[in-house]
Structures are given as structure tokens and as C-alpha cells.
Motif scaffolding. Structure first.
Motif, PDB file in Angstrom:
ATOM      1  N   ALA A 160       0.870  -1.176   0.000  1.00  0.00           N
ATOM      2  CA  ALA A 160       0.000   0.000   0.000  1.00  0.00           C
ATOM      3  C   ALA A 160       0.904   1.223   0.000  1.00  0.00           C
ATOM      4  N   PRO A 161       0.425   2.372  -0.475  1.00  0.00           N
ATOM      5  CA  PRO A 161       1.305   3.544  -0.531  1.00  0.00           C
ATOM      6  C   PRO A 161       1.611   4.099   0.863  1.00  0.00           C
ATOM      7  N   ALA A 199      -2.191  10.829 -13.610  1.00  0.00           N
ATOM      8  CA  ALA A 199      -3.159  11.584 -12.822  1.00  0.00           C
ATOM      9  C   ALA A 199      -2.509  12.856 -12.263  1.00  0.00           C
ATOM     10  N   ASP A 200      -1.190  12.827 -12.146  1.00  0.00           N
ATOM     11  CA  ASP A 200      -0.457  13.944 -11.579  1.00  0.00           C
ATOM     12  C   ASP A 200       0.442  14.537 -12.664  1.00  0.00           C
ATOM     13  N   SER A 208      -5.902   5.232  -0.653  1.00  0.00           N
ATOM     14  CA  SER A 208      -6.789   6.371  -0.908  1.00  0.00           C
ATOM     15  C   SER A 208      -6.048   7.402  -1.762  1.00  0.00           C
ATOM     16  N   LEU A 209      -6.809   8.303  -2.344  1.00  0.00           N
ATOM     17  CA  LEU A 209      -6.182   9.305  -3.202  1.00  0.00           C
ATOM     18  C   LEU A 209      -5.173  10.146  -2.420  1.00  0.00           C
ATOM     19  N   ASN A 210      -5.525  10.439  -1.163  1.00  0.00           N
ATOM     20  CA  ASN A 210      -4.601  11.213  -0.328  1.00  0.00           C
ATOM     21  C   ASN A 210      -3.278  10.491  -0.126  1.00  0.00           C
ATOM     22  N   ARG A 211      -3.370   9.211   0.162  1.00  0.00           N
ATOM     23  CA  ARG A 211      -2.139   8.452   0.408  1.00  0.00           C
ATOM     24  C   ARG A 211      -1.350   8.272  -0.880  1.00  0.00           C
ATOM     25  N   GLN A 212      -2.075   8.128  -1.973  1.00  0.00           N
ATOM     26  CA  GLN A 212      -1.371   8.063  -3.256  1.00  0.00           C
ATOM     27  C   GLN A 212      -0.568   9.334  -3.493  1.00  0.00           C
TER      28      GLN A 212
END
Ligand SMILES: [Zn+2]
Ligand SMILES: [Zn+2]
Lengths: 337, 243
Positions: free
Chosen positions: B106-107, B197-198, B161-165
Motif C-alpha cells: 500500500a502507498p 493523474a499527476d 486512498s487518493l490522499n495516500r497516493q
């Protein structure tokens, strides 16, 4: 490095010439990007405390061998970073408890751990690629740097704190914020910037004698140090510091050399806990005696600065030549002949 | 079958192994072999470029995207094997130009740093804060002369989650910036999506694709080479389309 197992640390600095065990240990910890305390806990576990005792002096095998094995250093090279390795050179037998002759104590000085037990040469520190501490800087008679022709120092010129380099990182957030080992742990100023004091002495021959000892110890030429000479010198230092009323050897030698006595407190306190200036003074006095021991002791004896029974007091198995030399003073009546 | 025919069929090493008992040959086959092919050569050449790159403010990076089981990891391992760490005990430090880790499942930035520290065989405190680990990683990169960091299985990034990514991507970015190390991120196609995405990431990571194998000249050559290196007593004729 996947799949590789190695007992070697990725950072495996070897000891610098004459480097002190704790100096090496601190470099290794910082080299790993860790605080010394964290590093030691990780390597040796919380049970084995490294910093609440004088590990340079004790040189425990579990510590020395671990550093040797993990850095690819020969064990005998690692052992040579300890003050134990002076066994048979400066003192006959290593003892874990009590003081070791000629080894500066870090112990209590005015009840705090403020023994000025570690000296340094500001020029050596300034020239080092990475400042480090020498084993010879823990030796009591080694009061000058022969290489740079300056007096050693035993405290920060700025704030007067003793040198406790592993405490550099106290109160610091990250290891990366810790300065160099060459800075004062208390005020942060570089010890290399300390004033460079010229070597001083009372007598040229005495200085030569003293300087030869300093050179031998700093250049790691310990084979040129005669243990018996060191033992006799230590006996004379003790006599010079005794509070016994009938022994005035120190005052006598000061009189002969026409110098002011710099020793402030004698008795109880040994050479190994004294500040640098007083030590330098004392070793100069003793060196002056050593230059012509038989002749100068006789003068002292005739002047009643010393008695026969003191010369051999508490001296275990004195060297034969010394015993022979002091026998002349056995008969006090001969003073009047 | 004549011996001379065998000789021409197999590589000298495979031929030598022919005389060995089955278990030895099976082991040799399982150990695998590095086979070069055009696309792999290109990618390895780009990796070499990264390794030689001068240390500048914005180091170039690579995003290696490939379908599963498509030889991505063997290219990475090949690159590693060309630049192994120098573990000379007499040296003052291990010289380690390339470090390879797998992204944590996981990130998790802290777990990521721990993996790097493990790969460096460093002593570290697992419970240290993220900041402490980060500074230790950067410190060791400098000490050990790390120039390229390979992060395999980068698609694990999208497991969080997007935040952790985002945190993880930022950690990658700043690690690269601050330590001036080129990063090779490798993973399956999902990784590509997580990166584009970034915009900042996609501009910094040059994508390199390892396409799915399709029948053709190159596959044929590859299979022929594989056969030559495999110590089997009878020919398999791998490259023949009929089989
Ligand atoms: Zn010096
Ligand atoms: Zn200070």
C-alpha cells in the motif's frame, strides 16, 4: 543488494591513526545517519549501556569485536583504540575499577561528570578532514602536541566545558543537524578555533625528556616507552602530590627551578583528575628529576624534602635500578657524613 | 543423434551441462538466463543514461510500464547485476550505484523508506518517524553514492486512498529532488494511470513501454536463443510455429 546477506555495515569507516574507540563509534553512528544513542541501542540492545561509563577505558570485547567484525577491521586494530591497549606500556596490569596510572579520568570533578579527561590539539582538529579524537589525548602526561608544537587543551576556551563529543547531538532534532565532532557540545563553537598556546617549560632537558614521552605516545611508538620508567615517574608524581607533612619534594623542586608552584590542591586528588596546566607543571618537575634521578634525589634528600621510607612506600615490586638508587638514602645518619 | 549435431545445437555452457545429472540440469534451467532483445537493449541503454546523468536540480526519471510476466523484472535485475554494490570489506563504505526495492503493498511512505534502508543493509530504527527515516535515507544515498533508485511494483500505489497516493508520489518526488537520484518506477499499466493523474509526475517520468509479445521475427530469435541455452538432450524446436 537484494539477496545479499552481509555482516558488514554499509558504512564501515576504519579507525583513523590513534583514534579513540568512542570517536570511531560516533563517526560510525553518524555515518549511518543515526544518533549515537539510537545506533548503540540498535546494535547492542538496551541492556548494554555504552555511554554511562568510560568505554574507552573499559574497552569491552562485546563492543570492540562487534565494531571490528561489522567494519571489516582487524580485531587487534580495533582493540588498539582502547585505553586497555596501554597495558604493559603505561601501567603493568589493566584493572576495570579504580584509576589506571596515567589515564585521565572522566569521572566526577566537583561531583559532576566534568572530569577534564579528554584533551585536544586545536591544530590537529583544524587539519583533520573529519575532526576526531586521539587515544593519546586521554594520557595524563601528554600535555602537548609535538607535531604542532602547541599545548593541548582540556576544555572549551569559549565556555569552559569539558570535551564530551558524543553529547553534541543532545537536544538536536536530526542527526543531519548535528555539527561536527570538533565542536564544543555545550556552546557549539569549533574547538579548532581555540587559542594555540606555545609549549612552555622550566628546563630544556626536562622538556626534551617530557616531549619524547609525548611523541612516543602520540605517534603510537609505544615500544619506546619503558614501563619501569613510567612506574618510577608515577611514584614520584604521587610523592609530589602527597599531603604528608614531611614530604616537600614538589616545593623543593620548584625551589630548585625557581618557579611558582601551580598545584592548587594536593592529596586525595591524583594526577589523572587534574587540569592540564597543573599536570604539565608536575610532569615538568618530575621530568627534571628524571634527567638526573640519582643526583637530584640526593639533593632533595639532603634538603630533607624526602625520606627513604616514602620513596618506596606503596610501590609494588619497584624496578631493581630504582631500588638500588634509593637504598643510598636508607641510612638517615649518612646525611651528616 | 550425432554428437556434432548436439554441439551445434547448444551453447557451450548448455553443452557442458548435458553431461550433468537431471537435478543439476533442472536447477540450471530454473536459474534462468538473460536474453537480450532489441527493446530490452533500448531500455537498458536508457537506464545507463540515467546512471551517468550529471547531478542536476531536476533529475530525469523513468516509468517502465509492462504487462505482467513480460520480462520487466528481469530487465531490472539485469540492470542491477550490471551495477552490483561493491562490498569490499577493506573499503570505508559500500559503493552502491543502484538500489532496487519493491513498493510496499500500500502507498505507505514509512514502509517505503524502511524497504530502502533494508536494501541498503543499513541499521535503522523501524519505529522512527517518517522524517527521521527520510533524512537517514538521504544521508545514506549520499554516503553510498546511490545514483539510481528502482521502485518495482509501483502500481501498488493505487491500492490506497487518493490522499495516500498523493503523499507517496510527493515522497518519491522530493526524494529524487533532494538526493539528486534518478528514479526508475516500474509496474503494470495501472501504474501509468496513477502517474498521469499527476501532471507533475508525468512530466518528470519518461514512460517506457514494454509491449506484449506477439508472434514475429523477434520472438522467433528469442525462442531460438532460449533453446540454445537450455541443457535438454533432445531439441524442442521452440521457434517453429507449428508446435
Ligand atoms: Zn596537533
Ligand atoms: Zn563551549
Amino acid at each position: 543488494m537484494k539477496g545479499l546477506t552481509s555482516s558488514l555495515w554499509p558504512i564501515r569507516y576504519k579507525p583513523y591513526p590513534d583514534e579513540l574507540l568512542t570517536s570511531w563509534l560516533v563517526r560510525l553512528a553518524w555515518g549511518h545517519g543515526l544518533k549515537v544513542q539510537t545506533f548503540c541501542n540498535l546494535i547492542f540492545g538496551g541492556q548494554r549501556q555504552v555511554w554511562n561509563r568510560d568505554v574507552d577505558r573499559l574497552g569491552p570485547d562485546w563492543l570492540v569485536n562487534e565494531l571490528a567484525d561489522r567494519t571489516g577491521t582487524l580485531r587487534q586494530v580495533a582493540h588498539a583504540t582502547t585505553l586497555r591497549a596501554y597495558e604493559g606500556v603505561l601501567y603493568p596490569k589493566f584493572r576495570a575499577a579504580g584509576t589506571l596510572p596515567w589515564i585521565q579520568t572522566l569521572m566526577m570533578y566537583h561531583r559532576k561528570r566534568e572530569g577534564f579527561g579528554l584533551q585536544f590539539c586545536p591544530v590537529c582538529l583544524a587539519e583533520d578532514e573529519k575532526p576526531y579524537y586521539r587515544r593519546s589525548w586521554r594520557v595524563s602526561f601528554n600535555t602537548m602536541c609535538i607535531r604542532h608544537q602547541v599545548m593541548l587543551r582540556d576544555r572549551c576556551a569559549q565556555c569552559g566545558a569539558p570535551v564530551i563529543f558524543h553529547r553534541m547531538e543532545m537536544g538536536q532534532g536530526k542527526v543531519s543537524e548535528v555539527g561536527s565532532m570538533g565542536n564544543c557540545h555545550a556552546c557549539g563553537c569549533p574547538l579548532a578555533d581555540s587559542p594555540r598556546e606555545e609549549i612552555w617549560s622550566y628546563d630544556e632537558d626536562a622538556l626534551d625528556f617530557h616531549a619524547a614521552l609525548c611523541r612516543a605516545i602520540a605517534e603510537e611508538e609505544t615500544q619506546s616507552v619503558d614501563l619501569d620508567v613510567m612506574r618510577v615517574m608515577h611514584q614520584l608524581v604521587r610523592l609530589m602530590l602527597t599531603r604528608h607533612k614531611t614530604v616537600t619534594l614538589r616545593q623543593h623542586v620548584c625551589g630548585e627551578l625557581q618557579v611558582t608552584d601551580l598545584v592548587k590542591v594536593s592529596g586525595r586528588i591524583g594526577l589523572e583528575t587534574m587540569p592540564l596546566m597543573e599536570r604539565h607543571h608536575l610532569v615538568q618537575l618530575v621530568s627534571w628529576l628524571m634527567v638526573d634521578l640519582a643526583g637530584r634525589l640526593e639533593v632533595a634528600w639532603l634538603a630533607r624534602a624526602i625520606r627513604y621510607n616514602h620513596l618506596g612506600k606503596d610501590f609494588n615490586e619497584p624496578p631493581a635500578w630504582y631500588q638500588e638508587l634509593i637504598e643510598k638514602f636508607a641510612d638517615w645518619r649518612s646525611r651528616f657524613q | 543423434m550425432a554428437t556434432s549435431e548436439l554441439k551445434s545445437r547448444l551453447s557451450p555452457e548448455a553443452e557442458r551441462l548435458l553431461g550433468e545429472p537431471d537435478d543439476v540440469r533442472i536447477r540450471a534451467i530454473r536459474e534462468g538466463t538473460w536474453m537480450t532483445y532489441d527493446r530490452a537493449k533500448e531500455i537498458l541503454a536508457r537506464m545507463e543514461d540515467l546512471l551517468d546523468y550529471p547531478r542536476i536540480t531536476r533529475m530525469p526519471n523513468m516509468l517502465l510500464v509492462a504487462p505482467s510476466f513480460n520480462g520487466k523484472t528481469s530487465i531490472l535485475e539485469r540492470f542491477m547485476s550490471l551495477h552490483p554494490p561493491d562490498l569490499d570489506p577493506a573499503a570505508e563504505v559500500t559503493t552502491c550505484p543502484v538500489v532496487m526495492v519493491e513498493a510496499p503493498p500500500a502507498p505507505d511512505v514509512s514502509a517505503f523508506y524502511s524497504r530502502i534502508l533494508d536494501a541498503l543493509m543499513a541499521t535503522y530504527k523501524p519505529s522512527s518517524s517518517v522524517q527521521e527515516k527520510n533524512s537517514q535515507v538521504k544521508h545514506l544515498f549520499r554516503e553510498l553514492g546511490v545514483k539510481v533508485l528502482i521502485v518495482d511494483e509501483i502500481h501498488h500505489l493505487i491500492a490506497g486512498s487518493l490522499n495516500r497516493q498523493r503523499d507517496f508520489r510527493n515522497a518519491l518526488k522530493s526524494l529524487g529532488n533532494e538526493s539528486k537520484v534518478s528514479i526508475i518506477a516500474a509496474g503494470i499499466e495501472d501504474a501509468y494511470n496513477a502517474f498521469v493523474a499527476d501532471p507533475q509526475m508525468s512530466s518528470r517520468f519518461m514512460p517506457e513501454e514494454l509491449p506484449l509479445w506477439r508472434p514475429g521475427r523477434e520472438v522467433g530469435t528469442l525462442l531460438a536463443t532460449l533453446e540454445r541455452r537450455t541443457p535438454l538432450r533432445k531439441p524442442s524446436d521452440l521457434k517453429s510455429p507449428k508446435r
